[in-house]
Design a protein around this motif. Structure first.
Motif, PDB file in Angstrom:
ATOM      1  N   HIS A  82       0.832  -1.206   0.000  1.00 22.42           N
ATOM      2  CA  HIS A  82       0.000   0.000   0.000  1.00 22.42           C
ATOM      3  C   HIS A  82       0.863   1.251   0.000  1.00 22.42           C
ATOM      4  CE1 HIS A  82       0.801  -0.957   4.263  1.00 22.42           C
ATOM      5  NE2 HIS A  82       0.876   0.354   4.411  1.00 22.42           N
ATOM      6  N   HIS A  95       0.757   5.313   1.615  1.00 24.14           N
ATOM      7  CA  HIS A  95       0.087   6.145   2.628  1.00 24.14           C
ATOM      8  C   HIS A  95      -0.422   7.399   1.930  1.00 24.14           C
ATOM      9  CE1 HIS A  95       2.947   4.238   5.808  1.00 24.14           C
ATOM     10  NE2 HIS A  95       1.923   3.446   5.550  1.00 24.14           N
ATOM     11  N   GLU A 107       7.460   5.049   7.604  1.00 24.13           N
ATOM     12  CA  GLU A 107       7.152   3.878   8.433  1.00 24.13           C
ATOM     13  C   GLU A 107       8.450   3.126   8.698  1.00 24.13           C
ATOM     14  OE1 GLU A 107       3.857   1.667   6.870  1.00 24.13           O
ATOM     15  OE2 GLU A 107       3.991   0.078   8.382  1.00 24.13           O
ATOM     16  N   HIS A 112       4.882   0.325  -0.183  1.00 27.14           N
ATOM     17  CA  HIS A 112       5.683  -0.758   0.397  1.00 27.14           C
ATOM     18  C   HIS A 112       4.939  -2.077   0.431  1.00 27.14           C
ATOM     19  CE1 HIS A 112       3.948   2.150   3.161  1.00 27.14           C
ATOM     20  NE2 HIS A 112       3.665   1.183   4.016  1.00 27.14           N
TER      21      HIS A 112
END
Ligand code: M6P
Ligand code: ZN
Length: 187
Positions: free
Chosen positions: A90, A92, A98, A136
């Motif tokens: 996905h 963000h 992250e 990612h």
């Protein structure tokens, strides 16, 4: 939701569980539609035993702005026509970063910013940094479950449509010595 108090969360390294725990998510092959290149092989697996591909166990920290939730993802070993089992992947929506920490097994962290692709080998102890704006996906490159801890901004969200639309730049295939990265092509 009442505010979360400072707390210790027990991590069981053997069973890969958190205590106290929050929600757990189970993703089966049927939840990964449109992701593997070989659509026929994907459908055959779905109509077979629809195997569990990965699970995500979260701590009780909620996914809301300013919180910093964590989760443990465990990807089973396997492949679909040679393409290694992986997470959906996905982006963000607001491009927050992250952090992943590999815990067990062997894996990889595939990142794509729409132009550039990056691959990080993830072995227990490796911290993978996902910079702002990089979609990612995690991949199990070994023959036992691959598990990692994720820490991410509570308001980050999960844009799965972005990956369906843009792909991830590469596909990871099984190879005798780890992984064979091939250029992305749409299913
Ligand atoms: C990690 C984190 C989670 C994510 C999970 C599974 O634990 O990045 O936010 O949900 O991996 O990945 P996906 O959501 O792409 O299926
Ligand atoms: Zn994320």
């Amino acid at each position: 939701t009442p505010p979360i108090s400072p707390m210790a969360i027990a991590f069981d390294a053997e069973n890969l569980t958190l205590s106290p725990a929050g929600p757990t998510l189970t993703r089966r092959m049927s939840d990964l539609e449109g992701l593997f290149l070989d659509t026929d092989a994907w459908a055959a697996a779905v109509h077979g035993d629809d195997p569990v591909v990965y699970t995500v166990t979260s701590s009780p920290v909620p996914e809301i702005d300013r919180e910093l939730p964590q989760s443990i993802t465990t990807i089973m070993p396997g492949h679909t026509s040679g393409e290694l089992w992986m997470t959906k992947g996905h982006q963000h929506p607001d491009h927050q970063g992250e952090i992943y920490l590999a815990l067990k097994g062997r894996g990889g962290l595939l990142m794509f910013d729409g132009e550039r692709t990056e691959w990080l080998d993830m072995l227990p102890g490796t911290i993978g940094y996902i910079p702002p704006g990089w979609a990612h996906r995690s991949v199990n490159t070994g023959d036992e479950p691959y598990a990692f801890l994720a820490v991410y901004p509570g308001g980050a969200g999960h844009d799965y449509g972005w990956v369906l639309e843009h792909g991830m730049g590469s596909r990871a295939y099984r190879a005798t010595d780890g992984v064979d990265l091939r250029p992305y092509s749409a299913p």
